[in-house]
Design a protein around this motif. Sequence first.
Motif, PDB file in Angstrom:
ATOM      1  N   LYS A 354       0.836  -1.194   0.000  1.00  0.00           N
ATOM      2  CA  LYS A 354       0.000   0.000   0.000  1.00  0.00           C
ATOM      3  C   LYS A 354       0.885   1.265   0.000  1.00  0.00           C
ATOM      4  O   LYS A 354       1.997   1.272   0.514  1.00  0.00           O
ATOM      5  N   ASN A 355       0.339   2.345  -0.539  1.00  0.00           N
ATOM      6  CA  ASN A 355       1.121   3.574  -0.739  1.00  0.00           C
ATOM      7  C   ASN A 355       1.168   4.454   0.507  1.00  0.00           C
ATOM      8  O   ASN A 355       0.951   5.673   0.421  1.00  0.00           O
ATOM      9  N   TYR A 356       1.475   3.887   1.652  1.00  0.00           N
ATOM     10  CA  TYR A 356       1.480   4.671   2.884  1.00  0.00           C
ATOM     11  C   TYR A 356       2.544   5.766   2.858  1.00  0.00           C
ATOM     12  O   TYR A 356       2.260   6.931   3.142  1.00  0.00           O
ATOM     13  N   ILE A 357       3.778   5.400   2.564  1.00  0.00           N
ATOM     14  CA  ILE A 357       4.867   6.377   2.556  1.00  0.00           C
ATOM     15  C   ILE A 357       4.698   7.346   1.385  1.00  0.00           C
ATOM     16  O   ILE A 357       4.957   8.547   1.509  1.00  0.00           O
ATOM     17  N   THR A 358       4.245   6.839   0.254  1.00  0.00           N
ATOM     18  CA  THR A 358       3.998   7.686  -0.912  1.00  0.00           C
ATOM     19  C   THR A 358       2.963   8.753  -0.586  1.00  0.00           C
ATOM     20  O   THR A 358       3.135   9.933  -0.923  1.00  0.00           O
ATOM     21  N   ASP A 359       1.879   8.362   0.085  1.00  0.00           N
ATOM     22  CA  ASP A 359       0.829   9.320   0.417  1.00  0.00           C
ATOM     23  C   ASP A 359       1.296  10.331   1.463  1.00  0.00           C
ATOM     24  O   ASP A 359       0.887  11.497   1.437  1.00  0.00           O
ATOM     25  N   TYR A 360       2.159   9.897   2.384  1.00  0.00           N
ATOM     26  CA  TYR A 360       2.740  10.840   3.336  1.00  0.00           C
ATOM     27  C   TYR A 360       3.583  11.882   2.595  1.00  0.00           C
ATOM     28  O   TYR A 360       3.482  13.097   2.858  1.00  0.00           O
ATOM     29  N   ALA A 361       4.421  11.419   1.661  1.00  0.00           N
ATOM     30  CA  ALA A 361       5.252  12.337   0.879  1.00  0.00           C
ATOM     31  C   ALA A 361       4.395  13.289   0.060  1.00  0.00           C
ATOM     32  O   ALA A 361       4.728  14.480  -0.083  1.00  0.00           O
ATOM     33  N   LEU A 362       3.284  12.796  -0.470  1.00  0.00           N
ATOM     34  CA  LEU A 362       2.367  13.632  -1.249  1.00  0.00           C
ATOM     35  C   LEU A 362       1.741  14.709  -0.366  1.00  0.00           C
ATOM     36  O   LEU A 362       1.605  15.870  -0.777  1.00  0.00           O
ATOM     37  N   PHE A 363       1.370  14.344   0.861  1.00  0.00           N
ATOM     38  CA  PHE A 363       0.770  15.305   1.792  1.00  0.00           C
ATOM     39  C   PHE A 363       1.773  16.413   2.120  1.00  0.00           C
ATOM     40  O   PHE A 363       1.450  17.608   2.098  1.00  0.00           O
TER      41      PHE A 363
END
Length: 469
Positions: A354-363
């Motif tokens: 799942k894109n957990y770290i990706t979504d954090y970076a996006l935020f």
Amino acid sequence: MADVTETKREHNCHEDPHIFASVDDNTVREDKSRRGDEVISVLVLESIEKDRKKVCPLSFNCSIYRVPNPQFKRKPEAYIPRMVSIGPFHCDKEHLKPMEAQKLRYLNDFLTRSQFQATLENYVNVITELEDKARQCYSEIIQESKEEFVKMMVIDGCFILELILKITNDDPDMIMNTPWMFYFIKYDMILLENQLPFFVLERLYELFTGNSNSNGLDTLIFSFFQILVPQSHSITPESYQFRCSEVVEPFSKAAVASTIRPHHLLHFVRDLFLQTSSGRWRPEDPGPIMSIHCAIELEEACVKFEKEVKKKTCLLDITFQNGVLEIPTITIQDGTESLLRNLIAFEQSSSVYKNYITDYALFMDDLINSATDVELLQKKGIIKNWLGEPKDVAALFNGLLKDVTTGRDYFYNVRHELEKYYETPWHKWKASLMQKYFNSPWASISLIAASILLFLTVIQTVCSILQVT
């Protein structure tokens, strides 16, 4: 005359020898061409069959990937090891050759250390049994022979374990006594393309200890990599438990069972990002991606920024309630960008992760548009900047997700509430009022004095009216 005519007639009745030769040559050429085509077909078939047999079918064991090419081209130095090669993807790099001798020294130390007197032969035998399974973990065809591949797994695996044991036991060593070398090696060990299957490390460690319990290895690795994790102060070896809940259909029950353990060291570190003192971070249901305003603009709409201070803090534990946006503190240093880039590349490699770290970076990318946003987050304690200028931190977050595919967002609810709060007119008016009249003590005193004066004027006017009546 009759004879001449007959002779001519007879001559005309015979076939021209040149015509015969032409027909025979064409036939021969056609036969040769046909036989040549048949030979080529056989050769091509044999070549394809030979290549086809080299390729193992991709399975749920595949977990060590090449970084997607568009991301790699953006910043190659973030993905290429600088000191040590682990596994087959970078073993031929010339600048990494000097560490091969050091690996063998560590192997000698590991064999000497072996408390249950496991021999080199024992280690080679168990990895030989795992060779096929280990090969399947790599997303590319591994060119090394069976002998070369097993040798690599043994030497690299023992090097990793011995390095971690030296740190744990505080053993003096050339690498330990050379801080810059140790720093680079530690970050090399968590590059996506520089990994060994985790079960290789587990099996070697099991032989080393004579115990099949994996908790001991988890504790060692946790202690070794803990400093790289932004919320490391909030979790302990006792509270850490690897629980992967990222298996999706159509994976089998066997595949589900196998994912309880990390796939490699980068996967292990990623799970540390998802840990709190009370267990794993529980993300909200994902929703569609929606943009948010940057930190300065949100502050202008009366959003308050605070660092998350709970003991159970997880890096991704971002909340927004009653106008307060709480974000855990992240320390930005030299290796942070490489770590985040490799975690994102890992999540991009398969839909299983799942894109957990990706979504954090996006935020964070949306919050930070400029150095001014970074300065605000630094002032609030959300960012600890050990990298350099605020503009460097802004460039880091603004460059992380170029050429990265994003899907549904695990911070959708936070984004939605932030934008709803921002679009409420009263919040902007309130912020404008605070900025204009309460941004300094003298402005506040002036406003209070003016209010008192206005109040007294109204009272005086009312009294005057009452006297007249």
